[in-house]
Scaffold this motif. Structure first.
Motif, PDB file in Angstrom:
ATOM      1  N   SER A 181      82.767 -87.941  30.922  1.00  0.00           N
ATOM      2  CA  SER A 181      82.359 -88.041  29.515  1.00  0.00           C
ATOM      3  C   SER A 181      83.477 -88.610  28.645  1.00  0.00           C
ATOM      4  N   GLY A 201      82.552 -83.494  35.000  1.00  0.00           N
ATOM      5  CA  GLY A 201      81.689 -83.882  33.886  1.00  0.00           C
ATOM      6  C   GLY A 201      82.478 -84.272  32.654  1.00  0.00           C
ATOM      7  N   LEU A 226      84.335 -81.368  21.724  1.00  0.00           N
ATOM      8  CA  LEU A 226      83.735 -81.421  23.058  1.00  0.00           C
ATOM      9  C   LEU A 226      83.910 -80.089  23.779  1.00  0.00           C
ATOM     10  N   LEU A 271      77.622 -84.485  31.371  1.00  0.00           N
ATOM     11  CA  LEU A 271      78.213 -83.231  30.901  1.00  0.00           C
ATOM     12  C   LEU A 271      77.176 -82.113  30.903  1.00  0.00           C
ATOM     13  N   TYR A 326      83.340 -91.938  26.585  1.00  0.00           N
ATOM     14  CA  TYR A 326      83.624 -91.894  25.149  1.00  0.00           C
ATOM     15  C   TYR A 326      84.652 -92.965  24.764  1.00  0.00           C
ATOM     16  N   GLY A 381      76.786 -90.289  29.376  1.00  0.00           N
ATOM     17  CA  GLY A 381      77.924 -89.367  29.263  1.00  0.00           C
ATOM     18  C   GLY A 381      77.477 -87.957  28.910  1.00  0.00           C
ATOM     19  N   MET A 382      76.545 -87.862  27.953  1.00  0.00           N
ATOM     20  CA  MET A 382      76.043 -86.542  27.557  1.00  0.00           C
ATOM     21  C   MET A 382      75.255 -85.885  28.684  1.00  0.00           C
ATOM     22  N   SER A 388      76.269 -93.742  26.175  1.00  0.00           N
ATOM     23  CA  SER A 388      76.450 -92.528  25.381  1.00  0.00           C
ATOM     24  C   SER A 388      75.536 -91.435  25.907  1.00  0.00           C
ATOM     25  N   THR A 441      80.838 -77.565  24.660  1.00  0.00           N
ATOM     26  CA  THR A 441      80.661 -77.208  26.068  1.00  0.00           C
ATOM     27  C   THR A 441      80.734 -75.694  26.248  1.00  0.00           C
TER      28      THR A 441
END
Length: 789
Positions: free
Chosen positions: A34, A30, A388, A300, A38, A296-297, A293, A392
């Motif tokens: 991401s 993930g 990040l 994750l 990014y 990617g989120m 975007s 997380t």
């Protein structure tokens, strides 16, 4: 305390190895995805923003009101820049340039080297407006002399084998039949990859005027010329007031342009916000930036959900340990710090592994996306990675730590109800969310690929296969007709002709206007030679093609259906429109991308054969390689000293949709990663569930349940979860697919099977994922299960 928490964390990892490995793989995947997204998003957002005066840099554009529709264009007249500087005190510098792709590649020579390069003509203040840094020459003077030329460092190396002492050296250049010499007045650093303008050299705009035999640009406010105008405002200029002044400027200059309005667009905004619909910004590449975007989120988040699910699933195992610690005096704060330390360590390890993977994959990622991204560990990158990791860690560790630390020691030691309905429904909800996102990704990939396949294989109204094009230059430009005659004799060549430019580049022709009665519409005009329409296989709706048997065809015109529909004319053959006799009407064809509806187009014969810029050749099917070799030999013999550089038309056509193809590829990988991470979580949850129900399974087997019955019992719960996920995801998928397809004027129909195949695939994936665990549990010896504590 830190050392103790780290020691406890390592012991926990060793004790729950499978959980640790699954979390590590999931979070690493993930985070890697991401970080790559990014880097791509950051590169897109930074496009054209490297110019030192970016906040004051604008492009002049125009809204044109026609028949209730507002068309937006970047085309401006060549005199507009100087006129604006004279009238608008807000402007510091302004410059007109030829637009990108206005000319084919130039052949430049110096010493014994011949190089093909792309360039543009620009007014003297061009390099004062933009930050294309000079390493030789003076910014104030580089484009002052019409005999000068500024070249890039790469071009300097190709021509002079060095970037040193290039100023003052002579370069001869040729485009079409025009031959000139220029003196190097400056050398600039190679244009950055994140610049929307890409060029190898710049020559003064005065050289272009001389090329076109124009002594002084005529101030004609009715002209909306094909040029591009950039300007740099003064430091304290009121942009709002400036916009108001420039908006109605044309109306004060000519009574014929009352429907046209100028406006300023921040230069760096054009790359991301370049699409307009009826005079309003309608997105552009920014939509893909926002989309990925979110993707990617979401990827994750799916990985974080795995962490939360596995942590809460092990509540019973950790509960007694937590209860004993609280009983002997450990505070809730201490326990929360311990659990967060565990989350931080695994997230930190995952981040380091993710960075390693990103470094290894970056070259392939750049190739796939057409980027030149580098992973530079600077302050910004470190801050982003730290943020990040912190986010997380908090999301992955906060819920488990708060949940476990909240129970009283007495309650824990008496026996915590680890399989409570609340805990179980919470885990199932998270799994539903994971598979919901995965389902949306899979439908998106399917729709994108189907649309791209539709685009690349749609009948666009003319043939694009087995057609090769190359630029006119050298001896070819001296007598195009003689060259075409000899070219047709080459083995494998079926037809050959010429035109002013490529059929499907830069809008397909020269912008102009078509007037009929009280209607005026924008139209593209293609200047062609005899035989070109036949070579492309255009189909006539009525009338005929251009023919040498009809000398008057030099003043005739052929329209497409859209042009005549726009002005409301039927049965046009034989009548005169704009003082030209209509001899034919071709069926509509797509000279622009399928994002656009077919627009008006007109064909005229080129005024002179030497006006040709492009040679187009149709070759025999199945003989591509041999025919190209034959053309190479013929060209080198006929046109010595010039490089034979060619393009297949179908490849040019596909290149128009390179963004869509790259988005499709990125979507495919994003969907794959999402599914894999979701399956990891489902696998771990299935393993935990079967472990927790060991005694139940054993008792059922003792009481007569079959392996098939046990298998069905264990499988149906997870199948229900996936079914719920796809039921939620399919309406969302339909909405998102419809929205994306809405950006195309011509698109696929959404088929029912897209939304049937996806849930079947997801259920199959879920069954395969949990199959190993459920089959093993169903086949286990009930005696062993009943002995288990």
């Amino acid at each position: 305390m830190v050392t103790r928490n780290l020691l406890l964390t390592l012991r926990s990892f060793r004790r729950f190895k499978s959980n640790f490995i699954i979390n590590l793989i999931g979070l690493t995947s993930g985070l890697a995805a991401s970080i790559l997204i990014y880097l791509w998003v950051n590169d897109e957002l930074m496009f054209d923003k490297f110019h030192s005066h970016n906040e004051r840099l604008f492009q002049v554009m125009e809204h044109n009101h026609q028949e209730g529709i507002i068309q937006t264009t970047t085309n401006t007249a060549d005199f507009l820049s100087s006129a604006l500087v004279a009238e608008m005190p807000e402007i510091e510098y302004a410059a007109a340039t030829t637009p990108d792709g206005f000319f084919p590649s130039f052949t430049l020579r110096a010493l014994k080297h011949a190089v093909k390069a792309n360039g543009k003509f620009a007014e003297k203040d061009f390099l004062k407006i933009f930050s294309f840094d000079l390493v030789q020459g003076e910014t104030c003077c580089v484009l002052n002399d019409k005999s000068g030329i500024a070249i890039s460092e790469s071009l300097a190396r190709k021509l002079f084998a060095s970037t040193e002492n290039c100023v003052g050296k002579t370069i001869s250049w040729q485009v079409m039949y025009i031959k000139k010499e220029a003196i190097v007045s400056g050398v600039f650093k190679d244009v950055p990859a994140n610049s929307s303008q890409q060029f190898d050299f710049v020559m003064p705009f005065d050289a272009f005027l001389e090329l076109m035999e124009i002594k002084i640009p005529t101030v004609n406010w009715d002209n909306n010329g094909p040029f591009t105008t950039y300007l740099l405002t003064k430091q304290n200029a009121d942009i709002g007031s400036f916009q108001s002044k420039i908006k109605n400027l044309l109306q004060t200059k000519s009574k014929n342009v009352q429907r046209r309005q100028l406006f300023l667009k921040p230069y760096s905004a054009n790359y991301l916000h370049g699409d307009y619909k009826n005079g309003k910004e309608a997105g552009g590449r920014i939509e893909y930036v926002l989309l990925f975007s979110v993707v990617g989120m979401m990827i994750l988040l799916i990985a974080v959900i795995n962490f939360i699910n596995l942590s809460t699933a092990k509540t019973a195992t950790k509960a007694k340990e937590t209860g004993i610690k609280k009983a002997i005096g450990a505070s809730r704060k201490t326990l929360i710090i311990q659990f967060l330390t565990e989350a931080l360590v695994i997230t930190g390890l995952s981040t380091l592994l993710a960075l390693t993977i990103v470094t290894l994959l970056l070259p392939k990622f750049n190739e796939m996306t057409g980027k030149h991204i580098e992973l530079i560990i600077d302050t910004k990158t470190v801050l982003v990675l730290c943020a990040l990791t912190a986010v997380t860690t908090i999301f992955a560790g906060a819920y488990p730590s708060l949940y476990l630390s909240a129970f009283s020691p007495a309650k824990i030691l008496k026996g915590l109800p680890t399989s409570s309905a609340v805990a179980l429904s919470g885990r199932k909800t998270l799994v539903v969310f994971q598979f919901c996102l995965s389902t949306i990704f899979i439908v998106a990939v399917l729709v994108v690929y189907k649309q791209i396949d539709f685009i690349l294989n749609k009948n666009i109204g003319f043939e694009k296969d087995n057609i090769v094009s190359f630029d006119v230059e050298g001896k070819v430009a001296e007598n195009v007709e003689t060259f075409l005659t000899e070219l047709k004799k080459v083995n494998g060549v079926l037809e050959a002709s010429s035109s002013l430019g490529s059929m499907i580049s830069q809008g397909g022709g020269i912008p102009g206007t078509l007037k009929w009665n009280d209607k005026t519409v924008t139209i593209q005009v293609g200047l062609v030679n005899y035989g070109l329409l036949e070579l492309f296989g255009f189909k006539m709706k009525e009338g005929r093609m251009f023919s040498k048997d009809h000398p008057s065809d030099v003043n005739a015109v052929i329209y497409n259906e859209a042009a005549l529909k726009a002005i409301g004319v039927e049965n046009a053959v034989g009548i005169k429109i704009d003082n030209s006799e209509v001899i034919g009407v071709v069926e509509d064809f797509h000279f622009q991308t399928l994002h656009e509806v077919v627009k008006p187009f007109a064909f005229r014969l080129g005024l002179q054969p030497e006006d040709a810029m492009t040679i187009t050749v149709k070759i025999k099917s199945g003989t591509d390689q041999q025919t190209i070799e034959n053309l190479q030999v013929f060209y080198n013999h006929y046109n010595p000293g010039f490089v034979f550089t060619y393009n297949f038309l179908d490849q040019i056509y596909q290149a128009r949709y390179v963004s869509e193809k790259r988005i499709g590829t990125l979507s495919k990988y994003a969907a794959s990663i999402a599914v894999i991470i979701s399956c990891l979580g489902l696998f771990a949850l299935a393993a935990f569930t079967t472990e927790r129900r060991t005694k139940e399974i054993s008792i059922r087997k003792v009481l007569g349940s079959t392996e098939a019955g046990i298998l069905l019992l264990l499988t149906k719960d997870f199948t229900k979860v996936v079914l719920i996920a796809v039921v939620i995801a399919l309406p969302l998928s339909y909405y998102l697919s419809t929205y994306w397809l809405g950006t195309f004027a011509y698109k696929i129909d959404l088929k029912l099977w897209y939304f049937i195949a996806t849930p079947m695939f997801m259920i199959l994936i879920a069954i395969v994922t949990i199959a190993g665990q459920t089959i093993r549990a169903a086949r286990s010896n009930p005696v062993n299960g009943l002995k288990a504590e």
